[in-house]
Design an enzyme around this catalytic site. Structure first.
Site, PDB file in Angstrom:
ATOM      1  N   HIS A 176       6.768   4.745   3.572  1.00  0.00           N
ATOM      2  CA  HIS A 176       5.956   4.033   4.580  1.00  0.00           C
ATOM      3  C   HIS A 176       5.732   2.567   4.210  1.00  0.00           C
ATOM      4  CE1 HIS A 176       2.850   3.024   7.444  1.00  0.00           C
ATOM      5  NE2 HIS A 176       1.958   2.879   6.472  1.00  0.00           N
ATOM      6  N   HIS A 210      -0.254  -2.138   0.497  1.00  0.00           N
ATOM      7  CA  HIS A 210      -1.403  -2.133   1.409  1.00  0.00           C
ATOM      8  C   HIS A 210      -2.261  -0.868   1.337  1.00  0.00           C
ATOM      9  CE1 HIS A 210       1.400   0.040   4.156  1.00  0.00           C
ATOM     10  NE2 HIS A 210       0.294   0.539   4.682  1.00  0.00           N
ATOM     11  N   GLU A 243      -6.956   1.851  -1.233  1.00  0.00           N
ATOM     12  CA  GLU A 243      -7.613   2.906  -0.470  1.00  0.00           C
ATOM     13  C   GLU A 243      -7.272   4.285  -1.008  1.00  0.00           C
ATOM     14  OE1 GLU A 243      -7.130   4.761   3.952  1.00  0.00           O
ATOM     15  OE2 GLU A 243      -6.820   2.614   3.699  1.00  0.00           O
ATOM     16  N   ASP A 244      -6.005   4.496  -1.392  1.00  0.00           N
ATOM     17  CA  ASP A 244      -5.555   5.834  -1.778  1.00  0.00           C
ATOM     18  C   ASP A 244      -5.692   6.141  -3.262  1.00  0.00           C
ATOM     19  OD1 ASP A 244      -4.913   6.394   0.758  1.00  0.00           O
ATOM     20  OD2 ASP A 244      -2.764   6.063   0.571  1.00  0.00           O
ATOM     21  N   ASP A 290       2.264  -2.048  10.085  1.00  0.00           N
ATOM     22  CA  ASP A 290       1.802  -0.732   9.640  1.00  0.00           C
ATOM     23  C   ASP A 290       1.598   0.198  10.835  1.00  0.00           C
ATOM     24  OD1 ASP A 290       0.590   1.274   7.972  1.00  0.00           O
ATOM     25  OD2 ASP A 290      -1.375   0.524   8.572  1.00  0.00           O
ATOM     26  N   ASP A 306      12.685  -4.154  41.113  1.00  0.00           N
ATOM     27  CA  ASP A 306      12.987  -5.110  40.034  1.00  0.00           C
ATOM     28  C   ASP A 306      12.850  -4.461  38.656  1.00  0.00           C
ATOM     29  OD1 ASP A 306      10.291  -4.837  40.474  1.00  0.00           O
ATOM     30  OD2 ASP A 306       9.790  -6.901  39.989  1.00  0.00           O
TER      31      ASP A 306
END
Length: 767
Positions: A104, A128, A132-133, A195, A315
């Site tokens: 990812h 990124h 957080e993880d 992301d 169109d």
């Protein structure tokens, strides 16, 4: 709408956060990861095919090949170091599809590399999720990769360590954090959009309910941000991917119809392309001409808005003409108009007046072969680059750069407005509300008296215009002229209007402005003013409301100091007065605060005893009519002393008083019953109140003068008079807004007016 700024759920991470692995030699972490290449494609302008990753191991080879095309060897080395660290931190972590999680960040970095973002941004894209993880601290990132990269990663990370009152508040606060980080460095939102794009491309593995929630959030927030920044490729793809997950059946039916139409219309497209190329060549215009297919969501939106079937949307295809110079845009336009007849009212010059996101092109719709409408966009190569990549084509890292392009200046102004809104906004949910108002792109262009162009959202008013120029002008606005004529402050501005604002230093914003302003900047500035200027009134009202709520719960209003300290800590209020003020302006509900206090005292707040039999008998809030703007009398029913009344606590606007029988109040009370409180008139009232009356009169000479004289003799002042006549011109309706002392005064006035010759009926007018 639930916001998930860091997309923890979107990316399919394990329910329990993976523990940070023990550090190993970088080679051990990366040797297996390089075994097979990733198949993640770059950003594409054709969202009809949804790209996915192949399961298995991930490779950084494709990314480094792309970066080597524009990045120096030293920068490339730094990117590889960031990759190795990210790979090590995510080792053992997998996505819901079964792929290694590192695939990812690699995919996000590849999307960013298509914009040719610098090494710091690519490193942040790879890193990124590590804060957080894997609980990597910002200080560690600063030490390893430098402060700029760490700041970018921090702006993309959720706020995990703060306790919020609700999940919605937490999500809104995370979104505010990301947008404010974007205001100082636009690369934050570019990485975030990359992301989100990759998450949307790989959303199929998620549960249906989660797919719909994420797709809805993308359509509401991230799609308009991409449009606002001029990132048209991502804007179109995110739109189609959101459409596919929100309405899968409609998407597939429409995709099948478009595929069938390609074959049917191939000859028409080929014929138009050849004719246009030949005509431009004969005019000696160097141009690239190619056809383009409208997005499925664009076709769907047109079908919905104009109630058309697919066969009626003619169109589906458009054509783009990219020329070599600015003057040739207009020469090409004239050449095309000589080839096919233009449709009246279908020409737009976005070169002379560009869109808010910097977009420039000439748009014209022509009647092509077989009577088919065909849309053409004409632009230069530079305009085309800006149209496709927006702000990503013109970097905006340094706010002090004096050589910023027009697009950079526009983007910089918008980002600065986020900071202005932040300073004036009470909480994150309100901040998000203001920002979302500004994100939707449909706009009007109006002029100052000195011919400066101001861009505003469609539906904007002179108040929005005033605040767009300067907050001080908005705060002191008293009147406006539009195209040289006096107009109402709530008038809707139209393209080309020349607007002049008249100010008075003694004037202040009115709460009624909140009912018609459109821009987030105006709304936040008005609310900020009402909060600060009317603070003493709000504190008094809030204290009274909380005292009543505590009495209903059989609690003493005098709270112990220790309990007050705990209450302020848990409610994020700085002082008891701030808590009272929040209650007084409707930001907090007194009953909920009382429940919280009951819980802090050791009870179960959900089961707090409330004496419903006696609650109605508690002393209502006393209204004297002189409280200022923290207490307003509703314009729908115009209550006066003597009327039975009820109060509505509106968020950030204080107390609005209605008559008990007001139909508007009854409807709103059904929607939000907990925002209504008992109120009563005070005994010491020394002012007059507006009231409306309606008369049915004969159409005869002097009747208006006689009625006006009788109103004057009844000791009432006339504020407004209007007249409606019936179709036969026999009877007229007279409408007056008058000022009276109370209900008794009004009743006597109605009796006196009813005796005037020629008056058939008179009554008080309500909603």
């Amino acid at each position: 709408m639930n916001l998930t700024p860091a997309d923890t759920e979107v990316t399919g991470k394990p329910a329990s956060r993976a523990k940070r692995p023990a550090k190993s030699a970088p080679g051990a972490a990366t040797s297996a990861a390089n075994a097979a290449p990733t198949t993640t494609p770059p950003v594409t302008s054709s969202p009809l095919a949804t790209p996915t990753l192949t399961a298995g191991v991930a490779s950084v080879t494709h990314l480094t090949e792309k970066l080597a095309e524009y990045m120096s060897p030293s920068d490339l080395k730094k990117v590889k170091e960031a990759y190795r660290f990210s790979d090590e931190m995510h080792l053992g972590q997998v996505r819901k599809s079964g792929e290694p999680y590192i695939s990812h960040p690699i995919a996000v970095a590849e999307i960013c590399s298509d914009w040719k973002l610098d090494a710091q941004a690519i490193m942040a894209a790879l890193l990124h999720d590590v804060m957080e993880d894997q609980d990597v601290k910002k200080d560690e990132l600063i030490e390893r990769f430098g402060a700029p990269v760490a700041h970018l990663v921090d702006g993309l990370s959720k706020l995990e360590k703060i306790e919020f009152q609700s999940q919605i508040e937490a999500q809104a606060e995370n979104f505010r954090k990301m947008l404010l980080a974007m205001a100082s460095d636009v690369r934050v939102i570019l990485i975030k959009l990359a992301d989100r794009l990759h998450n949307m491309r790989t959303l199929d593995v998620m549960a249906p309910a989660k797919k719909r929630r994420i797709a809805s959030e993308t359509m509401e927030v991230y799609v308009p941000i991409a449009h606002r920044l001029g990132l048209n490729n991502i804007y179109r793809e995110l739109q189609d991917l959101s459409f596919a997950h929100l309405y899968p059946l409609r998407y597939h039916v429409l995709a099948k119809a478009v595929k069938a139409a390609r074959g049917n219309r191939r000859e028409v497209v080929k014929k138009i392309l050849e004719a246009v190329k030949n005509t431009l060549a004969m005019a000696e215009i160097d141009a690239e001409v190619y056809g383009r297919e409208k997005t499925l969501y664009g076709i769907y939106k047109k079908m919905r808005s104009k109630h058309l079937t697919f066969s009626q949307v003619l169109d589906v295809y458009g054509f783009r003409v990219v020329v070599d110079s600015f003057p040739n845009c207009y020469v090409a336009l004239g050449t095309l108009h000589s080839l096919y007849k233009p449709m009246p009212g279908k020409f737009k010059d976005y070169i002379a007046i560009r869109k808010l996101n910097g977009y420039q092109s000439l748009h014209t719709t022509l009647i092509g072969p077989y009577g088919t409408p065909v849309e053409f966009q004409i632009r230069t190569q530079e305009m085309h680059r800006t149209a496709e990549s927006g702000v990503a084509a013109h970097w905006l890292y340094k706010t002090g750069d004096t050589n910023m392009s027009d697009l950079q200046q526009r983007t910089h102004s918008w980002l600065q407005s986020l900071l202005d809104i932040q300073q004036q906004t009470g909480d994150s949910a309100e901040f998000l509300e203001h920002v979302k108002v500004d994100l939707y792109p449909d706009s009007v262009y109006v002029f100052t008296p000195k011919s400066k162009i101001i861009s505003l959202p469609r539906g904007a008013t002179p108040i929005d215009f005033a605040y767009a120029i300067h907050t001080g002008i908005g705060d002191h606005t008293v009147s406006v002229t539009i195209n040289g004529e006096a107009a109402q402050l709530r008038s809707e501005l139209r393209n080309g209007d020349i607007v002049e604002i008249v100010t008075d230093p003694a004037s202040r914003p009115s709460p009624s402005w909140l009912s018609f302003v459109r821009t987030g900047k105006a709304r936040s500035a008005i609310r900020h003013h009402l909060r600060t200027i009317n603070l003493p009134e709000s504190i008094v009202l809030g204290r009274q409301l909380l005292t009543q709520a505590l009495a209903a719960a059989h609690l003493e209003p005098d709270l112990p100091e220790t309990l007050i300290e705990r209450l302020l800590n848990e409610s994020s209020a700085k002082s008891l007065d701030e808590l009272y003020a929040d209650i007084g302006i409707g930001k907090r509900m007194a009953a909920l605060v009382a429940r919280h206090i009951y819980g802090l005292m050791g009870g179960e707040s959900a089961a707090m005893p409330v004496d419903h039999a006696n609650a109605a008998e508690l002393d209502p809030v006393t209204i004297c009519g002189s409280e200022g703007v923290s207490v307003q009398l509703a314009q729908c029913c115009l209550p006066i002393p003597g009327d039975q009344i009820i109060g509505q606590l509106r968020r950030d606007q204080g107390l609005l008083v209605h008559t008990l029988d007001c139909t508007v109040a009854k409807r709103q009370k059904q929607k939000e019953p907990d925002r209504w409180i008992p109120v009563k008139w005070g005994s010491d009232i020394n002012r007059r109140f507006d009231s409306r009356i309606k008369l049915l009169i004969n159409n005869e000479k002097g009747i208006l003068a006689r009625v006006a004289a009788e109103i004057g003799e009844s000791d009432a002042n006339i504020v407004f008079v209007g007249m409606d006549e019936d179709a036969e011109h026999v009877l007229h309706q007279l409408r007056f807004t008058i000022q009276v002392k109370d209900r008794v005064h009004l009743a006597g006035l109605l009796r006196n007016v009813r005796r005037v010759a020629g008056v058939n009926r008179v009554l008080r007018e309500r909603s």
